[in-house]
Design a protein around this motif. Sequence first.
Motif, PDB file in Angstrom:
ATOM      1  N   PRO A 135     -10.656 -30.768 -12.676  1.00 37.52           N
ATOM      2  CA  PRO A 135      -9.198 -30.362 -12.155  1.00 37.52           C
ATOM      3  C   PRO A 135      -8.800 -31.556 -12.033  1.00 37.52           C
ATOM      4  O   PRO A 135      -7.627 -31.436 -11.661  1.00 37.52           O
ATOM      5  N   HIS A 136      -9.581 -32.680 -11.109  1.00 35.59           N
ATOM      6  CA  HIS A 136      -8.694 -34.391 -11.304  1.00 35.59           C
ATOM      7  C   HIS A 136      -7.918 -35.140 -12.374  1.00 35.59           C
ATOM      8  O   HIS A 136      -7.327 -35.801 -12.413  1.00 35.59           O
ATOM      9  N   TYR A 137      -9.068 -34.216 -13.942  1.00 34.79           N
ATOM     10  CA  TYR A 137      -8.181 -35.071 -14.786  1.00 34.79           C
ATOM     11  C   TYR A 137      -7.076 -33.319 -15.850  1.00 34.79           C
ATOM     12  O   TYR A 137      -7.061 -34.280 -16.688  1.00 34.79           O
ATOM     13  N   ALA A 138      -6.595 -32.649 -15.205  1.00 30.56           N
ATOM     14  CA  ALA A 138      -6.184 -31.336 -15.743  1.00 30.56           C
ATOM     15  C   ALA A 138      -4.163 -32.093 -16.272  1.00 30.56           C
ATOM     16  O   ALA A 138      -3.943 -32.859 -15.498  1.00 30.56           O
ATOM     17  N   ILE A 139      -4.012 -31.819 -17.098  1.00 33.77           N
ATOM     18  CA  ILE A 139      -2.707 -32.099 -17.681  1.00 33.77           C
ATOM     19  C   ILE A 139      -1.903 -31.064 -17.294  1.00 33.77           C
ATOM     20  O   ILE A 139      -0.560 -31.552 -16.386  1.00 33.77           O
ATOM     21  N   THR A 140      -1.888 -29.670 -18.006  1.00 33.01           N
ATOM     22  CA  THR A 140      -0.818 -29.085 -18.177  1.00 33.01           C
ATOM     23  C   THR A 140      -0.923 -27.625 -16.492  1.00 33.01           C
ATOM     24  O   THR A 140      -2.046 -27.100 -16.613  1.00 33.01           O
ATOM     25  N   ILE A 141       0.296 -27.571 -15.209  1.00 36.60           N
ATOM     26  CA  ILE A 141      -0.346 -26.263 -14.521  1.00 36.60           C
ATOM     27  C   ILE A 141      -0.533 -25.330 -15.151  1.00 36.60           C
ATOM     28  O   ILE A 141      -0.011 -24.874 -16.086  1.00 36.60           O
ATOM     29  N   GLY A 142      -1.874 -24.689 -14.755  1.00 38.48           N
ATOM     30  CA  GLY A 142      -1.781 -22.901 -15.848  1.00 38.48           C
ATOM     31  C   GLY A 142      -2.278 -22.790 -16.840  1.00 38.48           C
ATOM     32  O   GLY A 142      -2.632 -22.155 -17.241  1.00 38.48           O
ATOM     33  N   SER A 143      -2.672 -23.299 -17.720  1.00 34.80           N
ATOM     34  CA  SER A 143      -3.084 -23.292 -18.500  1.00 34.80           C
ATOM     35  C   SER A 143      -5.444 -24.008 -18.527  1.00 34.80           C
ATOM     36  O   SER A 143      -5.253 -24.164 -17.454  1.00 34.80           O
ATOM     37  N   ASN A 144      -5.633 -23.344 -19.396  1.00 36.94           N
ATOM     38  CA  ASN A 144      -7.496 -23.497 -18.511  1.00 36.94           C
ATOM     39  C   ASN A 144      -7.814 -24.891 -20.054  1.00 36.94           C
ATOM     40  O   ASN A 144      -8.778 -24.974 -19.287  1.00 36.94           O
ATOM     41  N   GLU A 145      -6.860 -25.945 -20.259  1.00 36.16           N
ATOM     42  CA  GLU A 145      -7.799 -27.084 -20.821  1.00 36.16           C
ATOM     43  C   GLU A 145      -8.923 -27.437 -21.221  1.00 36.16           C
ATOM     44  O   GLU A 145      -9.803 -27.936 -20.941  1.00 36.16           O
TER      45      GLU A 145
END
Length: 340
Positions: free
Chosen positions: A142-152
């Motif tokens: 969560p602290h390094y997520a890039i795109t909101i709503g994607s599974n990363e």
Amino acid sequence: MRTERNLTRLERVFARLDREPERPAHIPVPRMSRHRVVLLAATLAFYVAIVWAVAITSWLVRFDWQVMFFRPYQQWPEIHAFLDYYVVLGQRGPTAVMVCAWLGWRSWRQHTLRPLLTLGASLLLLNITVGAAKIGMGRLGPHYAITIGSNEMGLGGDIFPSGHTANAVVTWGILAYLASTPRARRWLSALSAVTSLGVGLTTVYLGTHWLSDVLLGWAAGLLILLALPWFEPLIARAEDWIFALRDAWRSRRGGTVPAPAASPVGAPVMVTQPAADEGQTLARETAPTRPPRAPAHLAPGPHTARSERTPVTPVGSRRPPHSDRTPRTTGTSARPVTGG
């Protein structure tokens, strides 16, 4: 004066392990029963379902983002300090040291390496399976997520599944797996389940894991515990190999093998009655080389029959000696007739 060779610490440990187990009867080795196989299959299906739900960016991923935006560490800041310490119960290093110390003491008491070898096998399986899944799916936290709503996923992360949660399930669950009584197994199973549940939710509170990471971590740890009976024969062979290696090391040193220590009070000792031939052979082999001593109640020298001994008057006796009596013989003779 008798001199004995001082044993090294390693030799004392092996001498302790050479002793008969204290409680071998009621420490059952878990079997791969039908009930366990059903639980293993259900947990594996749950594992695959979580991975599939995250891979297709389903409702579970949207729920992960909702929990992340909720920011639990800001909603309840008063428990933040406590949970910072509580999450250590899921870290591999501290928990492995604590559980290894307890199982090492059990190995010392029961004179077997099985508890320590089982812990080592479970941690090895944990590192291989969870580590491969982390690297293979490469999900960002969560602290390094890039795109909101994607599974990363596939972005080089190592967060899926949660290592803290899987480690808590395996490390504390191994105590229940090795429990010696059904009651202890039930209590330790409940304690390990509550501990691992708390560790997983703590990582979500701190924002270091998605909720789906925790779900997959619980499944990954439970799969290892359920599959451990398949590795019991390998653990038994590893224990035999370690003792064989110990014996080879002793023979290379050329020293005398120290005799095992005496069994503790109350330890079960099986006594067998040797056969007649074996008992005679054992008596001949263990007979002393020095000449046998005469019994303490016999005088030294040739032993004579009681009827052949000369009567002796004790010192200080008031009865005078009777010189007119003839000594008794073994044959039958007529008594002398005296006039009267």
